[in-house]
Design a protein around this motif. Structure first.
Motif, mmCIF file in Angstrom:
data_model
loop_
_atom_site.group_PDB
_atom_site.id
_atom_site.type_symbol
_atom_site.label_atom_id
_atom_site.label_comp_id
_atom_site.label_asym_id
_atom_site.label_seq_id
_atom_site.Cartn_x
_atom_site.Cartn_y
_atom_site.Cartn_z
ATOM 1 N N PHE A 101 0.812 -1.212 0.000
ATOM 2 C CA PHE A 101 0.000 0.000 0.000
ATOM 3 C C PHE A 101 0.847 1.264 0.000
ATOM 4 O O PHE A 101 0.314 2.373 -0.015
ATOM 5 C CB PHE A 101 -0.910 0.036 1.231
ATOM 6 C CG PHE A 101 -1.924 -1.072 1.280
ATOM 7 C CD1 PHE A 101 -2.421 -1.639 0.118
ATOM 8 C CD2 PHE A 101 -2.390 -1.545 2.492
ATOM 9 C CE1 PHE A 101 -3.354 -2.655 0.159
ATOM 10 C CE2 PHE A 101 -3.324 -2.568 2.552
ATOM 11 C CZ PHE A 101 -3.806 -3.123 1.379
ATOM 12 N N GLY A 102 2.186 1.129 0.036
ATOM 13 C CA GLY A 102 3.068 2.291 0.048
ATOM 14 C C GLY A 102 3.480 2.747 1.420
ATOM 15 O O GLY A 102 4.127 3.788 1.564
ATOM 16 N N ALA A 134 8.320 -6.908 4.185
ATOM 17 C CA ALA A 134 8.106 -5.556 3.658
ATOM 18 C C ALA A 134 8.986 -5.257 2.453
ATOM 19 O O ALA A 134 8.647 -4.396 1.628
ATOM 20 C CB ALA A 134 8.363 -4.529 4.758
ATOM 21 N N LEU A 135 10.096 -5.959 2.322
ATOM 22 C CA LEU A 135 10.983 -5.734 1.180
ATOM 23 C C LEU A 135 10.318 -6.090 -0.139
ATOM 24 O O LEU A 135 10.774 -5.664 -1.201
ATOM 25 C CB LEU A 135 12.268 -6.561 1.342
ATOM 26 C CG LEU A 135 13.264 -6.046 2.383
ATOM 27 C CD1 LEU A 135 14.357 -7.079 2.628
ATOM 28 C CD2 LEU A 135 13.877 -4.721 1.931
ATOM 29 N N THR A 136 9.238 -6.846 -0.089
ATOM 30 C CA THR A 136 8.543 -7.235 -1.327
ATOM 31 C C THR A 136 7.619 -6.143 -1.843
ATOM 32 O O THR A 136 7.112 -6.247 -2.961
ATOM 33 C CB THR A 136 7.712 -8.510 -1.095
ATOM 34 O OG1 THR A 136 6.676 -8.236 -0.129
ATOM 35 C CG2 THR A 136 8.580 -9.638 -0.585
ATOM 36 N N GLY A 137 7.368 -5.106 -1.047
ATOM 37 C CA GLY A 137 6.438 -4.057 -1.437
ATOM 38 C C GLY A 137 7.122 -2.735 -1.695
ATOM 39 O O GLY A 137 8.279 -2.515 -1.310
ATOM 40 N N ILE A 138 6.399 -1.817 -2.294
ATOM 41 C CA ILE A 138 6.990 -0.531 -2.674
ATOM 42 C C ILE A 138 7.286 0.345 -1.470
ATOM 43 O O ILE A 138 8.148 1.213 -1.512
ATOM 44 C CB ILE A 138 6.064 0.192 -3.670
ATOM 45 C CG1 ILE A 138 6.834 1.256 -4.424
ATOM 46 C CG2 ILE A 138 4.840 0.748 -2.976
ATOM 47 C CD1 ILE A 138 6.146 1.731 -5.665
ATOM 48 N N GLY A 139 6.600 0.119 -0.347
ATOM 49 C CA GLY A 139 6.880 0.885 0.860
ATOM 50 C C GLY A 139 8.198 0.509 1.497
ATOM 51 O O GLY A 139 8.816 1.305 2.201
ATOM 52 N N SER A 140 8.630 -0.739 1.286
ATOM 53 C CA SER A 140 9.893 -1.268 1.780
ATOM 54 C C SER A 140 9.974 -1.176 3.313
ATOM 55 O O SER A 140 8.962 -1.184 3.995
ATOM 56 C CB SER A 140 11.076 -0.582 1.109
ATOM 57 O OG SER A 140 12.264 -1.315 1.347
ATOM 58 N N THR A 141 11.203 -1.089 3.834
ATOM 59 C CA THR A 141 11.375 -1.185 5.283
ATOM 60 C C THR A 141 12.561 -0.370 5.769
ATOM 61 O O THR A 141 13.512 -0.117 5.017
ATOM 62 C CB THR A 141 11.560 -2.664 5.700
ATOM 63 O OG1 THR A 141 11.483 -2.775 7.118
ATOM 64 C CG2 THR A 141 12.893 -3.220 5.230
#
Length: 400
Positions: free
Chosen positions: A144-145, A164-171
């Motif tokens: 979700f960013g 979270a590394l799999t999403g655009i929001g990252s970590t």
């Protein structure tokens, strides 16, 4: 010496001036346009009520120099990124803390510090259920960013970072050690490298700082400080994650917890938080409801159809459209009798009686108390059934 290094060195000078601490750094750095100018004006600190005559004299005599130069050389040698207080990427949320750091060290992408973020914390000795919860909700939030912040420990923290590394929001991983301490926690090199490549790893501690137990409460305040809300996924009654939740409440952040089976001691801390007023969440959408105000007022860098600007070697992730959280249903509640209240509950209740639904910052100003105190008192009032909480740290009195 360039302006970045000049500011960084001045921040180190403030850190190592005897008699100064985080509660002194904050008003000094807010008053001056640069840390360098603040240091040069040390003679006027006592008249401005920033520091004692003794600390002012120590700053002017450069008592700080040896320690500041040592840390400066180590940081430059390590090749890490440096964000002094006055850098445009230094997180605004951290500047709001009563005890902020003067500078931050990092590897990775500092642009993530501009994203709305949620802290996800929990037990090091987590069970299967907790790991599943952490992985699912962290991955969904990142899609979700929203950037997921955690403490890079074993268990829930590591699971949240990896997902979270799999999403655009990252970590963002916040360390309780120096950035160059690669052996802690053990067997974490693969995750460390992944976060550096596709996320951000962050510390306020000088290079070489070992994982002393006293460091981790400081790390925890940054996890909550960087976040608009903190979610506790799995925690026992004595878990350190409850400290992070308490810090989040004191900082005026949203506190959330995931429920678990009744009688499971590894989730007893989460149930305790919920009983004390933390928002019960089961999905990423529930989290978005709780932080909706922050999402609505933030300019997300990762929007639908916009390509994320990636540093070298980072694997591009497909942008995902931001999901709008559903509006909460507000229930009618009985009114509160103010007659028996005492300060500071009385001041908060009066502010809400006059102003209606208010944000935590508005409440603290109207009541004339610090926002960290207001946050802690309001949590207690919520548990007592005196106030109603709404998403985004808005509150109101119970009304008929």
């Amino acid at each position: 010496m360039g302006s970045l290094h000049e500011e960084y060195f001045a921040c180190l000078a403030l850190r190592y001036t005897p008699g100064l601490g985080p509660k002194s750094w904050s008003p000094i750095l807010r008053h001056y346009s640069s840390a360098y100018k603040a240091l040069k004006d040390a003679a006027n600190w006592p008249s401005l009520a920033f520091a004692s005559e003794k600390s002012s004299a120590a700053a002017l005599k450069e008592v700080w120099r040896a320690k500041a130069e040592k840390e400066y050389r180590e940081a430059v040698r390590s090749g890490c990124g440096i964000l002094p207080w006055t850098h445009h990427q230094f997180p605004v949320l951290l500047k709001e803390l009563p005890d902020p750091p003067t500078c931050l060290y990092y590897y990775g992408d500092p642009e993530l510090l501009g994203n709305p973020a949620v802290g996800i914390v929990g037990s090091r000795n987590s069970g299967r259920l907790g790991l599943e919860y952490a992985s699912k909700i962290a991955a969904d939030l990142a899609k979700f960013g929203v950037t997921v912040v955690s403490g890079f420990a074993k268990g829930i923290d590591s699971c949240a970072h990896e997902a979270a590394l799999t999403g655009i929001g990252s970590t963002i991983a916040v360390l309780g050690t120096g950035l160059d301490v690669e052996s802690y926690p053990p067997d974490s090199a693969w995750l460390r490298n992944s976060v550096i490549q596709s996320g951000l790893i962050l510390s306020e501690f000088p290079p070489g700082t070992k994982p002393f137990a006293r460091n981790f409460p400081f790390r925890n305040r940054l996890i909550s400080g960087l976040s608009v809300g903190v979610l506790v996924v799995e925690a026992g009654i004595a878990s350190g994650s409850l400290i992070t939740a308490r810090l989040a409440a004191e900082q005026g952040r949203e506190v959330m917890a995931m429920p678990g089976p009744i009688g499971d001691s590894s989730l007893a801390g989460c149930l305790k938080l919920i009983k004390e007023g933390a928002s019960l969440v089961e999905t990423a959408e529930d989290v978005l409801i709780s932080i909706k105000h922050a999402l609505d007022t933030s300019v997300l860098k990762k929007t639908a159809g916009e390509e994320h600007k990636l540093p070298a070697k980072r694997v591009a992730r497909t942008p995902v459209k931001q999901v709008s959280a559903p509006e909460p249903v507000e229930a009618a509640v009985p009114p509160v009798d103010l007659a028996g209240l005492e300060p500071p509950e009385l001041e908060i209740a009066k502010a809400l009686e006059v102003g209606g639904r208010l944000h935590i910052d508005e409440i603290s100003r109207a009541a004339g108390i610090d926002v960290s105190v207001a946050g802690a008192v309001i949590l207690g009032m919520e548990v007592k059934g005196m106030v109603v909480r709404f998403p985004g740290m808005y509150y109101d009195l119970r009304r008929s």
